[in-house]
Design a protein around this motif. Structure first.
Motif, short mmCIF file in Angstrom:
data_model
loop_
_atom_site.label_atom_id
_atom_site.label_comp_id
_atom_site.label_asym_id
_atom_site.label_seq_id
_atom_site.Cartn_x
_atom_site.Cartn_y
_atom_site.Cartn_z
N LEU A 1 21.34 17.98 45.19
CA LEU A 1 22.18 17.03 44.45
C LEU A 1 21.50 15.66 44.41
CD1 LEU A 1 25.67 18.20 45.75
CD2 LEU A 1 24.62 18.67 43.52
N PHE A 2 20.81 15.32 45.49
CA PHE A 2 20.07 14.06 45.54
C PHE A 2 18.96 14.04 44.47
CE2 PHE A 2 16.36 11.77 47.39
CZ PHE A 2 16.91 10.50 47.53
N PHE A 3 18.23 15.16 44.35
CA PHE A 3 17.15 15.20 43.34
C PHE A 3 17.73 15.06 41.93
CE2 PHE A 3 15.06 18.10 46.65
CZ PHE A 3 14.49 17.02 47.30
N LYS A 4 18.91 15.65 41.75
CA LYS A 4 19.55 15.58 40.43
C LYS A 4 20.03 14.16 40.15
CE LYS A 4 22.80 18.44 37.77
NZ LYS A 4 21.97 18.70 36.61
N SER A 5 20.44 13.45 41.21
CA SER A 5 20.99 12.11 40.99
C SER A 5 19.87 11.11 40.67
CB SER A 5 21.76 11.64 42.23
OG SER A 5 20.85 11.32 43.27
N ILE A 6 18.64 11.36 41.09
CA ILE A 6 17.60 10.33 40.86
C ILE A 6 17.35 10.07 39.38
CG2 ILE A 6 15.13 9.82 41.19
CD1 ILE A 6 15.33 10.87 43.99
N PRO A 7 17.15 10.96 38.44
CA PRO A 7 16.76 12.35 38.61
C PRO A 7 15.24 12.46 38.70
CG PRO A 7 17.15 11.87 36.28
CD PRO A 7 17.31 10.57 37.02
N VAL A 8 14.76 13.43 39.48
CA VAL A 8 13.31 13.58 39.64
C VAL A 8 12.69 14.25 38.42
CG1 VAL A 8 13.40 13.71 42.16
CG2 VAL A 8 13.57 15.82 40.83
N ASP A 9 11.41 14.02 38.23
CA ASP A 9 10.66 14.68 37.15
C ASP A 9 9.95 15.92 37.67
OD1 ASP A 9 10.87 12.48 35.00
OD2 ASP A 9 10.15 11.39 36.74
N MET A 10 9.75 15.96 38.98
CA MET A 10 9.07 17.09 39.63
C MET A 10 9.72 17.28 40.99
SD MET A 10 5.20 15.70 39.31
CE MET A 10 5.56 13.98 39.59
N ALA A 11 9.66 18.49 41.50
CA ALA A 11 10.19 18.71 42.84
C ALA A 11 9.45 19.86 43.50
CB ALA A 11 11.68 18.99 42.78
N GLY A 12 8.91 19.57 44.67
CA GLY A 12 8.15 20.57 45.42
C GLY A 12 8.91 20.98 46.67
N ILE A 13 9.15 22.27 46.78
CA ILE A 13 9.87 22.77 47.95
C ILE A 13 8.87 23.50 48.82
CG2 ILE A 13 11.63 24.41 48.70
CD1 ILE A 13 12.82 22.04 47.27
N GLY A 14 8.72 23.06 50.05
CA GLY A 14 7.77 23.72 50.93
C GLY A 14 8.46 24.28 52.16
N PRO A 15 8.13 25.53 52.54
CA PRO A 15 8.64 26.03 53.81
C PRO A 15 7.94 25.32 54.96
CG PRO A 15 7.11 27.60 52.84
CD PRO A 15 7.25 26.48 51.85
N PHE A 16 8.68 25.00 56.00
CA PHE A 16 8.07 24.38 57.19
C PHE A 16 7.29 25.45 57.96
CE2 PHE A 16 9.08 23.87 61.85
CZ PHE A 16 7.95 23.13 62.14
N ILE A 17 6.03 25.13 58.26
CA ILE A 17 5.17 26.04 59.03
C ILE A 17 4.76 25.32 60.32
CG2 ILE A 17 3.04 27.40 59.00
CD1 ILE A 17 3.17 27.31 55.92
N PRO A 18 5.19 25.81 61.47
CA PRO A 18 4.88 25.09 62.71
C PRO A 18 3.39 24.99 62.99
CG PRO A 18 6.57 26.77 63.06
CD PRO A 18 6.02 27.00 61.69
N HIS A 19 2.97 23.81 63.40
CA HIS A 19 1.56 23.57 63.72
C HIS A 19 1.45 23.46 65.25
CE1 HIS A 19 -2.32 21.77 64.12
NE2 HIS A 19 -2.50 21.66 62.82
N PRO A 20 0.57 24.25 65.86
CA PRO A 20 0.53 24.29 67.33
C PRO A 20 0.19 22.95 67.98
CG PRO A 20 -1.31 25.54 66.37
CD PRO A 20 -0.38 25.20 65.24
N GLN A 21 -0.46 22.06 67.25
CA GLN A 21 -0.83 20.77 67.86
C GLN A 21 0.23 19.69 67.63
OE1 GLN A 21 -4.57 20.14 65.91
NE2 GLN A 21 -5.57 21.81 67.00
N THR A 22 1.47 20.12 67.37
CA THR A 22 2.55 19.14 67.13
C THR A 22 3.72 19.45 68.07
OG1 THR A 22 3.68 20.52 65.51
CG2 THR A 22 1.96 19.06 64.67
N PRO A 23 4.66 18.51 68.19
CA PRO A 23 5.83 18.76 69.06
C PRO A 23 6.68 19.94 68.58
CG PRO A 23 5.65 16.43 68.49
CD PRO A 23 4.63 17.14 67.67
N LEU A 24 6.56 20.34 67.31
CA LEU A 24 7.37 21.46 66.80
C LEU A 24 6.56 22.76 66.75
CD1 LEU A 24 9.37 19.64 63.95
CD2 LEU A 24 10.06 20.15 66.29
#
Ligand code: SAM
Ligand code: SF4
Length: 351
Positions: free
Chosen positions: A214-237
């Motif tokens: 709904l936020f993207f629609k309210s701006i409205p954005v011209d592009m939108a990239g959805i990325g799955p989160f992939i855990p990186h071993p060298q990070t806290p997550l």
């Protein structure tokens, strides 16, 4: 309303309530209908064409410390590099020579690139006849205005999540309000604005994902990239899992197409990292853009956001031919144009 009615409503009206979006994000049995509806809307509003953006990852230095990202400041093991102006221009020239009409300059938030230096790089790339997208993080309005004045056309800045508390937890030291300010400034300055979400962050709810759309629609954005989160071993997550993130990201992307029917939606590289056919599936579920990496191999390998990042090999031209073949295999074709928002509808108006 049952799920199939909701999908039909979204396909016809491009409007959904928050609770309706949540219902479709939860849905498992009929997800294939959601993907099919998004594919039909994609074909109607942006056609069978796929736009290409050549991605140039020009610096792996970052002053921020996002808990999910391999480039974060505190990652002592991250390999850091910064391309020179000439190296960046050489890559852009090679991309233009093999047919790209747009390049994306992406980096960590690197203060080693003073705004004036970047502005001159932008200007030189524009002289090659390329459209130019920036993805270099949060800047002041004055800096955004400078880059625009020197020719930058588009800007990518994912909001990551609209859950302000979650954002500030996983992006310590950063302010959600400032990120939202950046998107508003970019829009007002006349950029084509791209945003997006990181799907699967620990603590993220379906309600907040619905709010993202709904936020993207309210701006409205011209592009939108959805990325799955992939855990990186060298990070806290690093100990988190990526299980389920691919399908959830695909649903988010499909819903985005239904709600914002004519925008540009990339099939993100992270999708391919989680599923061998990830980008093709994304292109068949609402996406219409690919962002092949055109950076030299040594730099691509050092720009290590998450494990399993797809590398494109050292021959950009060979990779482009390989992509064209893959796309033809699913009945799609590369359209060698800047691929601005609404370009397809404008070109086909009255036909
Ligand atoms: N530094 C700029 C910024 O943050 O906007 C641009 C570059 S940043 C590397 C681009 C995107 O990478 C971020 O918006 C984030 O969503 C994504 N990213 C970072 N770490 C990731 C991870 N572990 N899994 C998937 N995507 C990630
Ligand atoms: Fe830096 Fe962007 Fe990575 Fe955050 S996501 S650490 S700002 S490169």
């Amino acid at each position: 309303m049952n799920v199939l009615d909701l999908i039909q409503k979204a396909q016809q009206t491009h409007q959904l309530e928050r609770a309706e979006i949540v219902c479709l994000l939860k849905e498992e049995e009929n997800a294939a209908f959601l993907f099919k509806a998004a594919d039909a809307v994609r074909q109607k509003y942006v056609g069978d064409e796929v736009y290409l953006r050549g991605l140039i990852e020009f610096s792996s230095y970052c002053k921020n410390n996002c808990c999910y990202c391999g480039l974060r400041r505190d990652n002592q093991q991250a390999a850091r590099y910064r391309l020179s102006k000439q190296e960046i221009l050489d890559i852009a020239r090679q991309a233009a020579d093999i047919g790209y009409k747009t390049v994306v300059l992406q980096s960590g938030e690197d203060d080693g690139f003073p705004p004036q230096r970047l502005a001159h790089i932008i200007q030189a790339i524009k002289k090659m006849g390329l459209a130019l997208t920036l993805s270099i993080g949060e800047k002041t309005r004055e800096e955004y205005a400078l880059f625009r004045q020197f020719g930058a056309d588009r800007y990518l800045l994912r909001i990551e999540t609209t859950d302000k508390a979650l954002y500030e937890k996983w992006d310590p030291g950063m302010s959600w309000d400032n990120r939202a300010r950046c998107l508003r400034d970019l829009k007002e300055l006349g950029y084509e604005v791209g945003s997006g979400s990181l799907v699967g962050l620990p603590g993220q709810t379906l309600e907040s994902l619905a709010e993202d759309l709904l936020f993207f629609k309210s701006i409205p954005v011209d592009m939108a990239g959805i990325g799955p989160f992939i855990p990186h071993p060298q990070t806290p997550l690093g100990a988190e899992t990526s299980a389920g993130h691919f399908t959830l990201a695909l649903k988010m992307m499909a819903l985005m197409r239904l709600l914002l029917p004519d925008i540009n939606i990339p099939a993100t590289t992270a999708m391919e990292s989680l599923h061998p056919q990830g980008r093709l599936l994304a292109l068949q579920s609402g996406a219409n853009v690919l962002m092949p990496n055109v950076t030299d191999m040594a730099s691509q390998e050092r720009y290590n956001l998450y494990p399993g990042k797809v590398h494109t090999g050292s021959d950009a031209s060979l990779y482009l031919n390989h992509l064209i073949e893959k796309l033809n295999g699913i009945g799609r074709r590369v359209h060698f144009s800047p691929g601005f928002h609404g370009e397809y509808l404008r070109r086909n108006a009255g036909k």
